[in-house]
Write an enzyme that holds these catalytic residues in place. Structure first.
Site, PDB file in Angstrom:
ATOM      1  N   ARG A 167       3.093   2.379   3.062  1.00 36.19           N
ATOM      2  CA  ARG A 167       3.860   1.080   2.132  1.00 36.19           C
ATOM      3  C   ARG A 167       3.690   1.737   0.719  1.00 36.19           C
ATOM      4  NH1 ARG A 167       2.499  -2.899   5.529  1.00 36.19           N
ATOM      5  NH2 ARG A 167       4.099  -2.482   7.369  1.00 36.19           N
ATOM      6  N   LYS A 200      14.064   7.732  -8.309  1.00 30.74           N
ATOM      7  CA  LYS A 200      14.938   8.248  -7.584  1.00 30.74           C
ATOM      8  C   LYS A 200      14.626   8.594  -6.621  1.00 30.74           C
ATOM      9  CE  LYS A 200      19.959   7.155  -8.884  1.00 30.74           C
ATOM     10  NZ  LYS A 200      21.092   7.471  -9.160  1.00 30.74           N
ATOM     11  N   GLU A 252      23.409  19.945 -15.845  1.00 29.83           N
ATOM     12  CA  GLU A 252      22.607  18.713 -15.950  1.00 29.83           C
ATOM     13  C   GLU A 252      23.353  18.560 -17.561  1.00 29.83           C
ATOM     14  OE1 GLU A 252      22.676  16.591 -13.710  1.00 29.83           O
ATOM     15  OE2 GLU A 252      22.596  16.778 -11.609  1.00 29.83           O
ATOM     16  N   LYS A 294      18.867  10.757 -21.131  1.00 26.87           N
ATOM     17  CA  LYS A 294      18.764   9.864 -19.314  1.00 26.87           C
ATOM     18  C   LYS A 294      17.030   9.041 -19.552  1.00 26.87           C
ATOM     19  CE  LYS A 294      17.699  10.434 -14.724  1.00 26.87           C
ATOM     20  NZ  LYS A 294      18.050  10.974 -13.767  1.00 26.87           N
ATOM     21  N   GLU A 318      20.949   0.998 -10.822  1.00 29.40           N
ATOM     22  CA  GLU A 318      21.989   1.668 -10.853  1.00 29.40           C
ATOM     23  C   GLU A 318      23.020   0.215 -10.309  1.00 29.40           C
ATOM     24  OE1 GLU A 318      22.891   5.464  -9.698  1.00 29.40           O
ATOM     25  OE2 GLU A 318      24.388   5.029  -8.159  1.00 29.40           O
ATOM     26  N   ARG A 361      23.896   2.895 -15.298  1.00 34.48           N
ATOM     27  CA  ARG A 361      23.259   4.132 -14.587  1.00 34.48           C
ATOM     28  C   ARG A 361      23.836   5.526 -13.758  1.00 34.48           C
ATOM     29  NH1 ARG A 361      17.559   5.167 -12.248  1.00 34.48           N
ATOM     30  NH2 ARG A 361      17.725   7.476 -11.698  1.00 34.48           N
ATOM     31  N   ASN A 384      26.230   9.997 -12.736  1.00 37.72           N
ATOM     32  CA  ASN A 384      27.022  10.515 -11.860  1.00 37.72           C
ATOM     33  C   ASN A 384      28.042  10.630 -11.283  1.00 37.72           C
ATOM     34  OD1 ASN A 384      24.670   9.795  -9.747  1.00 37.72           O
ATOM     35  ND2 ASN A 384      25.858   7.284  -9.837  1.00 37.72           N
ATOM     36  N   HIS A 398      29.023  13.773  -9.493  1.00 36.78           N
ATOM     37  CA  HIS A 398      28.410  14.267  -8.422  1.00 36.78           C
ATOM     38  C   HIS A 398      28.920  13.709  -7.714  1.00 36.78           C
ATOM     39  CE1 HIS A 398      25.791  14.792 -11.394  1.00 36.78           C
ATOM     40  NE2 HIS A 398      24.493  15.113 -10.460  1.00 36.78           N
ATOM     41  N   HIS A 437      29.033  16.730  -5.056  1.00 31.10           N
ATOM     42  CA  HIS A 437      28.149  16.031  -4.266  1.00 31.10           C
ATOM     43  C   HIS A 437      28.784  16.206  -2.549  1.00 31.10           C
ATOM     44  CE1 HIS A 437      24.606  13.083  -5.042  1.00 31.10           C
ATOM     45  NE2 HIS A 437      24.717  14.441  -5.493  1.00 31.10           N
ATOM     46  N   HIS A 491      22.433  22.709  -6.956  1.00 31.14           N
ATOM     47  CA  HIS A 491      23.515  20.963  -6.687  1.00 31.14           C
ATOM     48  C   HIS A 491      24.026  21.830  -8.074  1.00 31.14           C
ATOM     49  CE1 HIS A 491      23.588  17.157  -7.929  1.00 31.14           C
ATOM     50  NE2 HIS A 491      22.364  17.360  -8.686  1.00 31.14           N
TER      51      HIS A 491
END
Ligand code: GLY
Length: 362
Positions: free
Chosen positions: A116, A138, A180, A224, A234, A238, A242, A245, A249, A261
């Site tokens: 956990r 993330k 990026e 960032k 997010e 935030r 993206n 993206h 993606h 990427h």
């Protein structure tokens, strides 16, 4: 020179040369995340150069996995988790992720879920990982439905960045990482965008100086860290991270992850900037400006002909920013400024416009 940031419990340390002295790097990790039985995880390319000396200095076992985005899947998460279970590691373990974005996301997700949740230390060695993936908590894996769709927020105890690791990065990964950095300039830092444009050749060089590598990393981290500090989970701003993206993606996934990427994000940024212009939301000329900088740095900007509009648009509907039936986009107003919309920074756009923007970038 050491620069430090604090972000939601994470300490981010930037020090050129930090990984050359494994004993010192291990001491920094142990001070911040003490553990009787740390475990180091790296892909098979990064393991010999950076992870093995660090594991030896930590007195830790080293687990490695095959390089590439293909390893960022539930099966690899399960295999690594089983390795930790077989070693009977307890809650006093710390996972040390050494490598690029795939390693950080995958090992971070192992740490987020093992018993956990146990602490993770991120030691990013690629540009994408240093300025994006390792920062902000993330973690996760890809599925056949799309990228990063299963995961957890799990802030690292420490992010240890040695910008000089950029010198050993394969050229295509240095180039892809620049996408990026360009993104950070577009979304929140116009002078940084122009600084990248002025120093492209030096930034792409395998002999990148300690000064340039450090400034590149700090420029992106400034954006960032500021963005994530204000919106960890997010729910609003935030989402500006993206930019590029949603389309990025989709094309990355359609390429079977053969597109790196950053390369996919470069294509995505140009399509999404064009989309903003077509919707009358983005200052005309921005898409050309972003495209010109991407091209100057060797990044792709055209949507590959083999990916149909239908396939791209279908994947955007499953994107994490989607709400109801439609994809939503983080769109620039102008260089350095994103459109807040209703405060969600996620703008609903008609699919016919999306198709027109894709067509304009073929
Ligand atoms: N890579 C986007 C984010 O961290 O939110």
């Amino acid at each position: 020179m050491v620069d430090e940031f604090q972000l939601h419990g994470a300490r981010i340390a930037v020090e050129a040369g930090a990984l050359a002295d494994a004993a010192r790097a291990a001491a920094m990790i142990t001070e911040r995340a003490p553990s009787h039985r740390p475990i180091v995880i790296a892909d098979a390319n990064v393991a010999p150069r950076y992870a093995a000396p660090l594991a030896a200095a930590l007195g830790a076992d080293l687990l490695s996995f095959p390089p590439g985005e293909g390893s960022k899947v539930r099966a690899q998460w399960a295999a690594l988790t089983d390795e930790l279970l077989a070693r009977q590691l307890g809650r006093d373990t710390v996972v040390v992720a050494v490598g690029g974005g795939v390693c950080g996301d995958l090992a971070g997700f192992v740490a987020a879920t093992y018993l956990r949740g146990v602490p993770v230390v991120q030691v990013p060695t690629s540009l994408v990982a240093m300025i994006d993936a390792a920062i902000g908590g993330k973690t996760g894996v890809d599925t056949r439905h799309g990228k990063n769709l299963v995961g957890a927020f799990h802030q690292p105890a420490l992010v240890l960045i040695d910008p000089l690791a950029l010198q050993t990065l394969p050229a295509e990964h240095r180039r892809a990482g620049m996408a990026e950095a360009i993104k950070h300039g577009v979304i929140a830092d116009e002078p940084y965008f122009h600084w990248i444009a002025a120093h492209g050749a030096a930034l792409l060089s395998p002999d990148i100086s300690a000064e340039f590598a450090h400034r590149l990393v700090l420029g992106s981290l400034g954006v960032k860290v500021d963005v994530v500090a204000g919106d960890e989970r997010e729910s609003g701003r935030r989402r500006i991270l993206n930019f590029g993206h949603t389309i990025g993606h989709a094309v990355e996934h359609l390429s079977g992850y053969r597109l790196l990427h950053g390369d996919a994000v470069a294509i995505g940024m140009v399509v999404e900037a064009r989309l903003g212009e077509l919707a009358g939301l983005t200052l005309p000329g921005l898409a050309d400006e972003v495209s010109a900088l991407c091209v100057a740095l060797g990044l792709p900007v055209r949507v590959p002909p083999e990916f149909s509009d239908d396939a791209i648009v279908a994947l955007t509907r499953g994107d994490k920013k989607a709400q109801g039936q439609g994809a939503r986009y983080a769109l620039p107003a102008r260089l350095g400024e994103m459109i807040p919309g209703d405060g969600s920074f996620a703008i609903a756009i008609d699919e016919a416009r999306v198709r027109a923007a894709i067509a304009a970038c073929r």
